[in-house]
Design an enzyme around this catalytic site. Structure first.
Site, PDB file in Angstrom:
ATOM      1  N   ARG A 184     -18.357  16.109  59.195  1.00  0.00           N
ATOM      2  CA  ARG A 184     -17.530  15.776  60.534  1.00  0.00           C
ATOM      3  C   ARG A 184     -18.198  16.610  61.435  1.00  0.00           C
ATOM      4  O   ARG A 184     -18.507  17.872  61.465  1.00  0.00           O
ATOM      5  CB  ARG A 184     -16.121  16.069  60.588  1.00  0.00           C
ATOM      6  CG  ARG A 184     -15.474  15.946  61.691  1.00  0.00           C
ATOM      7  CD  ARG A 184     -14.985  17.313  62.225  1.00  0.00           C
ATOM      8  NE  ARG A 184     -14.140  17.070  63.654  1.00  0.00           N
ATOM      9  CZ  ARG A 184     -13.932  17.973  64.400  1.00  0.00           C
ATOM     10  NH1 ARG A 184     -14.562  19.466  64.271  1.00  0.00           N
ATOM     11  NH2 ARG A 184     -13.331  18.034  65.424  1.00  0.00           N
ATOM     12  N   ASP A 212     -18.505  18.706  65.121  1.00  0.00           N
ATOM     13  CA  ASP A 212     -17.486  19.004  66.053  1.00  0.00           C
ATOM     14  C   ASP A 212     -18.313  18.835  67.379  1.00  0.00           C
ATOM     15  O   ASP A 212     -19.210  19.046  67.596  1.00  0.00           O
ATOM     16  CB  ASP A 212     -17.219  20.583  65.502  1.00  0.00           C
ATOM     17  CG  ASP A 212     -16.218  21.035  66.819  1.00  0.00           C
ATOM     18  OD1 ASP A 212     -15.078  20.650  66.748  1.00  0.00           O
ATOM     19  OD2 ASP A 212     -16.838  22.255  67.266  1.00  0.00           O
ATOM     20  N   ARG A 228     -20.183  16.220  72.370  1.00  0.00           N
ATOM     21  CA  ARG A 228     -20.463  15.969  73.706  1.00  0.00           C
ATOM     22  C   ARG A 228     -21.222  17.085  74.141  1.00  0.00           C
ATOM     23  O   ARG A 228     -21.844  17.126  75.262  1.00  0.00           O
ATOM     24  CB  ARG A 228     -19.194  15.832  74.598  1.00  0.00           C
ATOM     25  CG  ARG A 228     -18.388  14.690  74.434  1.00  0.00           C
ATOM     26  CD  ARG A 228     -16.851  14.883  75.328  1.00  0.00           C
ATOM     27  NE  ARG A 228     -17.316  15.491  76.673  1.00  0.00           N
ATOM     28  CZ  ARG A 228     -16.383  16.300  77.091  1.00  0.00           C
ATOM     29  NH1 ARG A 228     -14.881  16.578  76.406  1.00  0.00           N
ATOM     30  NH2 ARG A 228     -16.385  16.470  78.428  1.00  0.00           N
ATOM     31  N   GLU A 254     -16.881  14.138  66.623  1.00  0.00           N
ATOM     32  CA  GLU A 254     -15.817  14.160  67.572  1.00  0.00           C
ATOM     33  C   GLU A 254     -16.099  14.050  69.106  1.00  0.00           C
ATOM     34  O   GLU A 254     -16.721  15.060  69.676  1.00  0.00           O
ATOM     35  CB  GLU A 254     -14.928  15.522  67.352  1.00  0.00           C
ATOM     36  CG  GLU A 254     -13.764  15.816  68.305  1.00  0.00           C
ATOM     37  CD  GLU A 254     -13.821  17.378  68.548  1.00  0.00           C
ATOM     38  OE1 GLU A 254     -12.568  17.695  68.891  1.00  0.00           O
ATOM     39  OE2 GLU A 254     -14.632  18.250  68.405  1.00  0.00           O
ATOM     40  N   TRP A 263     -14.829  13.378  72.134  1.00  0.00           N
ATOM     41  CA  TRP A 263     -13.561  13.371  72.874  1.00  0.00           C
ATOM     42  C   TRP A 263     -13.698  13.967  74.334  1.00  0.00           C
ATOM     43  O   TRP A 263     -13.987  14.871  75.014  1.00  0.00           O
ATOM     44  CB  TRP A 263     -12.594  14.449  71.943  1.00  0.00           C
ATOM     45  CG  TRP A 263     -11.221  14.402  72.596  1.00  0.00           C
ATOM     46  CD1 TRP A 263     -10.533  13.746  73.479  1.00  0.00           C
ATOM     47  CD2 TRP A 263     -10.276  15.754  72.601  1.00  0.00           C
ATOM     48  NE1 TRP A 263      -9.238  14.133  73.620  1.00  0.00           N
ATOM     49  CE2 TRP A 263      -8.997  15.461  73.141  1.00  0.00           C
ATOM     50  CE3 TRP A 263     -10.142  16.806  71.767  1.00  0.00           C
ATOM     51  CZ2 TRP A 263      -7.904  16.032  73.069  1.00  0.00           C
ATOM     52  CZ3 TRP A 263      -9.078  17.605  71.756  1.00  0.00           C
ATOM     53  CH2 TRP A 263      -7.903  17.181  72.161  1.00  0.00           C
ATOM     54  N   ASP A 300     -24.010   4.618  69.251  1.00  0.00           N
ATOM     55  CA  ASP A 300     -25.369   4.125  69.223  1.00  0.00           C
ATOM     56  C   ASP A 300     -26.505   5.158  69.349  1.00  0.00           C
ATOM     57  O   ASP A 300     -27.768   5.065  68.749  1.00  0.00           O
ATOM     58  CB  ASP A 300     -25.594   2.966  70.748  1.00  0.00           C
ATOM     59  CG  ASP A 300     -25.406   1.762  70.270  1.00  0.00           C
ATOM     60  OD1 ASP A 300     -25.478   1.153  69.247  1.00  0.00           O
ATOM     61  OD2 ASP A 300     -24.824   1.282  71.039  1.00  0.00           O
ATOM     62  N   LYS A 336      -8.119  -8.583  71.527  1.00  0.00           N
ATOM     63  CA  LYS A 336      -8.418  -7.838  70.489  1.00  0.00           C
ATOM     64  C   LYS A 336      -7.701  -6.360  70.563  1.00  0.00           C
ATOM     65  O   LYS A 336      -7.101  -6.201  71.866  1.00  0.00           O
ATOM     66  CB  LYS A 336      -9.772  -7.504  70.402  1.00  0.00           C
ATOM     67  CG  LYS A 336     -10.793  -8.827  70.017  1.00  0.00           C
ATOM     68  CD  LYS A 336     -12.318  -8.487  70.155  1.00  0.00           C
ATOM     69  CE  LYS A 336     -13.143  -9.543  69.575  1.00  0.00           C
ATOM     70  NZ  LYS A 336     -14.432  -8.971  69.346  1.00  0.00           N
ATOM     71  N   GLY A 364     -11.193  -2.457  68.383  1.00  0.00           N
ATOM     72  CA  GLY A 364     -11.426  -4.005  68.929  1.00  0.00           C
ATOM     73  C   GLY A 364     -12.851  -4.383  69.264  1.00  0.00           C
ATOM     74  O   GLY A 364     -13.209  -5.412  69.303  1.00  0.00           O
ATOM     75  N   ASP A 396      -6.285  19.798  66.769  1.00  0.00           N
ATOM     76  CA  ASP A 396      -6.212  20.194  68.245  1.00  0.00           C
ATOM     77  C   ASP A 396      -5.254  19.384  68.941  1.00  0.00           C
ATOM     78  O   ASP A 396      -4.356  20.228  69.533  1.00  0.00           O
ATOM     79  CB  ASP A 396      -7.455  19.807  68.922  1.00  0.00           C
ATOM     80  CG  ASP A 396      -8.890  20.486  68.524  1.00  0.00           C
ATOM     81  OD1 ASP A 396      -8.667  21.841  68.558  1.00  0.00           O
ATOM     82  OD2 ASP A 396      -9.812  19.901  68.334  1.00  0.00           O
TER      83      ASP A 396
END
Length: 413
Positions: free
Chosen positions: A191, A193, A196, A218, A220, A246, A280, A286, A300
């Site tokens: 996972r 963290d 971004r 993540e 977010w 992507d 959808k 979706g 969090d």
């Protein structure tokens, strides 16, 4: 509608990427909360492994295991030291062995956006890593956070040195560390963290180098809000998550923060939100369900941090949605073990239906109702569900009630 790689042939793509993305039948368990470091955690979890396995979880996401400046593990310093506030390296090894015996994969929490320095360097800041493995100098730290490296390829995580992933020596060292976790220590899933903070292309490189069975990032940021609350249309939000996936060469999944944001408003009597203009589901599930990891809360958003909690009165409606729908669902430790036996058993029942009826990340979905007080859908043609206090049941004798609870019901063929 924005660009979605779901437009390409998923089955062929899955054959090529299957080793990295699992089989679409994962159910993840977040095996900690924000306070877990206070409770002899590796030992506590080891006792629960038989129940975790029996319940049907395929992967247990563990908290960051490296030595950290903060007890929760998210301010790492010596990445190779797996003695942490959660317990010793010896106890962690015992836990991983127990998980392996019960055929549950261990997911490592990979915190590589930032790293706390050991000694002062350039500008009098703690931006050197002398005296510990990966003894980098100031060139490993981005210039935006006090180092001599390049500018960040993402957002800054403030207050600590951010790692400059554009440096080849940094990437080589991180890849070697991930390979060590994967091959020598026994973590099978990752996972990532705060993704971004650095370019998704580096996540691609790390996954290709360490070859985890399954990865999730993540990514977010805030949903789209207006003066009256949450916007109905969250296409730009889910598009940003899809762009990140992507960027990883489609090798990683991502947490479906879009679905969480919409679902926790929908359960308050706005179920019309759960159908987008194309009919959808309105979250990442979706558009690209095989890469969408759904969840209600994590350490969090929920726990004692409670940055963005799911409404507690509606938890089972939330699980009735994510555990019957496409995507890859995650169950949060607090809900499963701290909210009473009834919630635990209701979640297990939903997981069992998902498994028996072979609902998976790519299952088909037909949304039948999306009104203020009612949502209903047929998934994979074998499962039918409704949430909300509107009265509804499927037509046709082939449907039998599989489970029900407060404001939800699930039928199966």
């Amino acid at each position: 509608m924005g660009y979605s790689s779901n437009d390409i042939d998923e089955s062929n793509q899955q054959n090529a990427l299957g080793a990295i993305l699992g089989n679409g039948r994962e159910i993840l368990f977040q095996a900690f909360n924000w306070e877990s470091h206070k409770y002899d955690w590796w030992r506590n979890l080891e006792r629960k492994v038989p129940d975790i396995a029996r319940s049907g979880f395929t992967s247990a996401w563990l908290p960051p295991a490296s030595q950290s400046f903060a007890p929760e593990g998210y301010l790492p310093q010596n990445l190779y030291s797996l003695n942490s506030s959660y317990g010793s390296e010896h106890l962690l090894k015992a836990l991983l062995q127990r998980l392996k015996q019960h055929k549950v994969r261990a997911m490592a929490d990979i915190v590589i956006n930032h790293r706390v320095g050991t000694t002062q360097g350039h500008g009098g800041m703690y931006n050197r890593y002398d005296g510990i493995p990966l003894s980098w100098d100031e060139h490993a730290v981005t210039s935006c956070t006090g180092g001599l490296g390049n500018r960040s390829t993402g957002d800054n995580f403030h207050g600590v040195p951010n790692i400059d992933h554009s440096q080849q020596f940094v990437r080589k060292d991180i890849t070697a560390w991930l390979q060590w976790l994967r091959n020598s220590f026994g973590f099978q899933d990752f996972r990532f963290d705060f993704v971004r903070g650095y370019s998704a292309k580096y996540v691609k490189e790390y996954i290709e180098g360490a070859k985890p069975i399954f990865s999730v990032g993540e990514s977010w940021d805030s949903c789209n809000y207006n003066g009256h609350g949450l916007d109905y249309n969250q296409d730009s939000h889910r598009q940003r998550i899809i762009n990140w996936i992507d960027g990883t060469g489609q090798l990683s999944t991502a947490f479906d923060f879009t679905t969480k944001g919409i679902l926790q408003e929908a359960v308050k009597g706005q179920f019309w939100r759960l159908r987008d203009p194309q009919g959808k589901p309105p979250g990442v599930i979706g558009w690209w369900p095989s890469r969408a990891v759904t969840f209600l809360d994590n350490h969090d958003t929920g726990s004692t941090q409670a940055h963005w909690p799911f409404p507690s009165y509606h938890i089972m409606e939330g699980y009735a949605y994510i555990l019957t729908h496409p995507g890859i669902p995650t169950v949060f430790y607090d809900h499963f073990y701290d909210w009473g036996d009834s919630i635990h058993d209701q979640i297990v029942k939903l997981m069992d239906i998902r498994k028996r009826q072979d609902i998976h990340s790519r299952s088909s979905i037909r949304i039948l109702e999306a009104q203020a007080n009612l949502y209903s859908a047929i998934i994979g043609e074998k499962v039918c569900m409704k949430i909300g206090d509107g009265s509804w049941c499927p037509t046709g004798r082939e449907w039998s009630l599989a489970t029900c609870g407060h404001r939800y019901a699930v039928w199966q063929k």
